[in-house]
Design a protein around this motif. Structure first.
Motif, PDB file in Angstrom:
ATOM      1  N   LYS A 328       0.818  -1.212   0.000  1.00  0.00           N
ATOM      2  CA  LYS A 328       0.000   0.000   0.000  1.00  0.00           C
ATOM      3  C   LYS A 328       0.849   1.257   0.000  1.00  0.00           C
ATOM      4  O   LYS A 328       0.352   2.340  -0.327  1.00  0.00           O
ATOM      5  N   ASN A 329       2.117   1.133   0.365  1.00  0.00           N
ATOM      6  CA  ASN A 329       3.015   2.296   0.363  1.00  0.00           C
ATOM      7  C   ASN A 329       3.694   2.495  -0.980  1.00  0.00           C
ATOM      8  O   ASN A 329       4.435   3.474  -1.148  1.00  0.00           O
ATOM      9  N   ALA A 330       3.495   1.595  -1.918  1.00  0.00           N
ATOM     10  CA  ALA A 330       4.176   1.677  -3.212  1.00  0.00           C
ATOM     11  C   ALA A 330       3.187   1.674  -4.368  1.00  0.00           C
ATOM     12  O   ALA A 330       3.524   1.285  -5.477  1.00  0.00           O
ATOM     13  N   LEU A 331       1.953   2.121  -4.137  1.00  0.00           N
ATOM     14  CA  LEU A 331       0.937   2.099  -5.176  1.00  0.00           C
ATOM     15  C   LEU A 331       1.245   3.105  -6.275  1.00  0.00           C
ATOM     16  O   LEU A 331       1.774   4.189  -6.018  1.00  0.00           O
ATOM     17  N   LEU A 332       0.891   2.730  -7.513  1.00  0.00           N
ATOM     18  CA  LEU A 332       1.063   3.585  -8.683  1.00  0.00           C
ATOM     19  C   LEU A 332      -0.267   3.673  -9.423  1.00  0.00           C
ATOM     20  O   LEU A 332      -1.135   2.805  -9.262  1.00  0.00           O
ATOM     21  N   LEU A 337      -7.234  -2.125  -6.641  1.00  0.00           N
ATOM     22  CA  LEU A 337      -7.494  -2.251  -5.207  1.00  0.00           C
ATOM     23  C   LEU A 337      -8.756  -3.088  -5.026  1.00  0.00           C
ATOM     24  O   LEU A 337      -9.784  -2.823  -5.657  1.00  0.00           O
ATOM     25  N   PHE A 338      -8.680  -4.090  -4.148  1.00  0.00           N
ATOM     26  CA  PHE A 338      -9.768  -5.047  -3.981  1.00  0.00           C
ATOM     27  C   PHE A 338     -10.302  -4.980  -2.549  1.00  0.00           C
ATOM     28  O   PHE A 338      -9.544  -4.773  -1.598  1.00  0.00           O
ATOM     29  N   GLY A 379      -6.662   1.814   4.606  1.00  0.00           N
ATOM     30  CA  GLY A 379      -6.871   0.833   5.665  1.00  0.00           C
ATOM     31  C   GLY A 379      -8.010  -0.123   5.371  1.00  0.00           C
ATOM     32  O   GLY A 379      -8.045  -1.233   5.907  1.00  0.00           O
ATOM     33  N   SER A 380      -8.954   0.287   4.532  1.00  0.00           N
ATOM     34  CA  SER A 380     -10.080  -0.576   4.189  1.00  0.00           C
ATOM     35  C   SER A 380      -9.804  -1.447   2.976  1.00  0.00           C
ATOM     36  O   SER A 380     -10.625  -2.294   2.637  1.00  0.00           O
ATOM     37  N   VAL A 381      -8.661  -1.252   2.312  1.00  0.00           N
ATOM     38  CA  VAL A 381      -8.303  -2.052   1.137  1.00  0.00           C
ATOM     39  C   VAL A 381      -7.714  -3.375   1.623  1.00  0.00           C
ATOM     40  O   VAL A 381      -6.829  -3.399   2.485  1.00  0.00           O
TER      41      VAL A 381
END
Length: 458
Positions: A328-332, A337-338, A379-381
């Motif tokens: 989640k810290n490296a999203l592009l 996202l599920f 946080g909900s992902v």
């Protein structure tokens, strides 16, 4: 002294006699069935002369325990009508999303069952035709064998059922045996194909019933959800609407933003721009565009525009990209996202969205909504994957060369400050041939305002 003791003994004996007499009378009354008047009983508490010491009451530690476990912590209930309605709306939205995922799964099962039934029916019809042909060939072979054995006229009936009783009990010719073997084999194939067809028909009926039940439940929940949505829209304040408009405003959006030294692949950027171009189009379950979408249909169409094909359903889209999970810290931009009902089980995934960067996603959320940009709570992902491998970010600062650090360069002291032993030698300073020390190497630069050092004497 002796008189006092005698009095005590006589008084105790008298009391014991009275007690014994009273007990005997009471027993006689009970045995005789005579009721004792209630007024004869002393009032309750007549012998109490003082309040007993209550003692120290035990203090409870934590929440009281139930036989099946402890009580849960109380949750804060919504205080306003809008907050209460919003909580109901969120719960209904989640329930509808789970039902939609289940409906999609059952619809695929039903569609597969229809295809399987069609294939089984086609196979059975082919075996039935083969059986019909084998019967005709066996009948013709039997007639020919009989005519050859008894010299019967050709106009004799050609029904196998009638001729079987007339054929002499002799060994059949080879071609007749082959025809009968083909007939037996064709009959067995037809029976097997019919059994498969019957099972396919039953499976299609079961899949249809399951899908119809979930479809009915989904439509009922959908009506209630749309009513909640309408009531919530009536209570929504102007500030909320302005906030949504601000959230929809992309400004100068760049799908090539970097994260963790990487940028999204051009195909992922193309998918992002396609998804953004579909904003405002209504949500409709099972649709893949071009005018309406559901959540996974939008992802499918977006990446298909870039030449990348995904699976159709949200959980299958995760399964197809599960080998490229992303922190989640490296999203592009372009990452998927599920959301699942059980974060430990990918099979419970019920929704998918496309990450845009800066904590926002583009998605087709649910019935009654449109394709829109939303703020995401990471946080909900529950799961995040990357469809196409990212690329190194351009214009990255090159690593500093340790052999020539600029901050360590310092002017060399003049020759006069520390003259070598042969500094007065004219041959060293007036030599026509350049010495190596007069052209400083890149490893030890010499400032231009400093005279070159005097070379050591040979």
């Amino acid at each position: 002294m002796r008189t006092t003791v005698s009095k005590r003994r006589s008084g105790r004996n008298r009391r014991q006699g009275q007690v014994a007499l009273g007990s005997a009378v009471l027993s006689a009354l009970i045995a005789g069935g005579i009721a004792i008047p209630a007024a004869a009983d002393p009032p309750v508490g007549s012998n109490i002369t003082a309040i007993p010491d209550p003692g120290a009451r035990p203090q409870p530690e934590g929440l009281p325990a139930l036989p099946l476990g402890s009580l849960s912590q109380p949750r804060t209930q919504p205080t306003t009508a809008q907050a209460l309605l919003l909580a109901q709306y969120s719960a209904a939205e989640l329930e509808l999303s789970v039902l939609a995922a289940r409906r999609s799964e059952l619809y695929q099962t039903y569609a597969n069952a229809i295809v399987a039934k069609a294939l089984a029916d086609f196979a059975w019809r082919a075996t039935a035709d083969d059986l019909r042909t084998a019967k005709q060939e066996a009948e013709a072979a039997a007639v020919a064998a009989y005519q050859g054995a008894v010299k019967a006229p050709p106009q004799l009936g050609n029904s196998l059922d009638e001729l079987e009783q007339l054929i002499p009990h002799t060994d059949a010719p080879p071609h007749t045996e082959a025809a009968l073997a083909d007939l037996a084999r064709a009959r067995q194939d037809e029976r097997q194909a019919y059994t498969v067809l019957t099972a396919a028909i039953d499976a299609e009926h079961q899949a249809s019933s399951a899908y119809s039940a979930v479809e009915t439940e989904f439509k009922r929940k959908e009506v209630a959800f749309l009513e909640l949505k309408r009531r919530l829209a009536e209570l929504q304040s102007e500030a909320d609407r302005l906030r949504e408009l601000e959230q929809e405003n992309l400004g100068s959006y760049d799908a090539g933003q970097s994260n963790a030294g990487l940028v999204a692949h051009p195909k992922a950027r193309e998918a992002v721009m396609f998804a953004l171009s579909q904003r405002g189009k209504p949500y409709r379950w099972g649709d893949e565009g071009p005018n309406t979408y559901d959540c996974s249909g939008l992802m499918l169409a977006s990446y298909l525009s870039a030449g990348v094909r995904l699976n159709r359903v949200a959980k299958d889209q995760y399964y197809g990209t599960r080998h490229k999970t992303v922190s989640k810290n490296a999203l592009l931009p372009g990452d998927l996202l599920f959301y699942a009902t059980d974060p430990s089980d990918w099979r419970t995934i019920h929704h998918v969205a496309m990450y845009l960067g800066n904590g926002r996603v583009v998605q087709a959320r649910t019935t009654g909504d449109v394709v829109r940009i939303s703020t995401v709570n990471l946080g909900s992902v529950d799961f995040a994957t990357r469809v196409v491998d990212a690329l190194p970010a351009p214009n990255q600062p090159a690593p500093t060369r340790t052999s020539t650090p600029t901050q360590t360069a310092s002017p060399r002291p003049p020759a006069s400050s520390s003259p070598p032993p042969a500094s007065s030698s004219p041959s060293a300073s007036s030599s026509p041939s350049p010495k190596p020390s007069q052209s400083p190497s890149p490893a030890s630069p010499v400032p231009s305002n400093t005279p070159p050092p005097v070379p050591d004497p040979a």
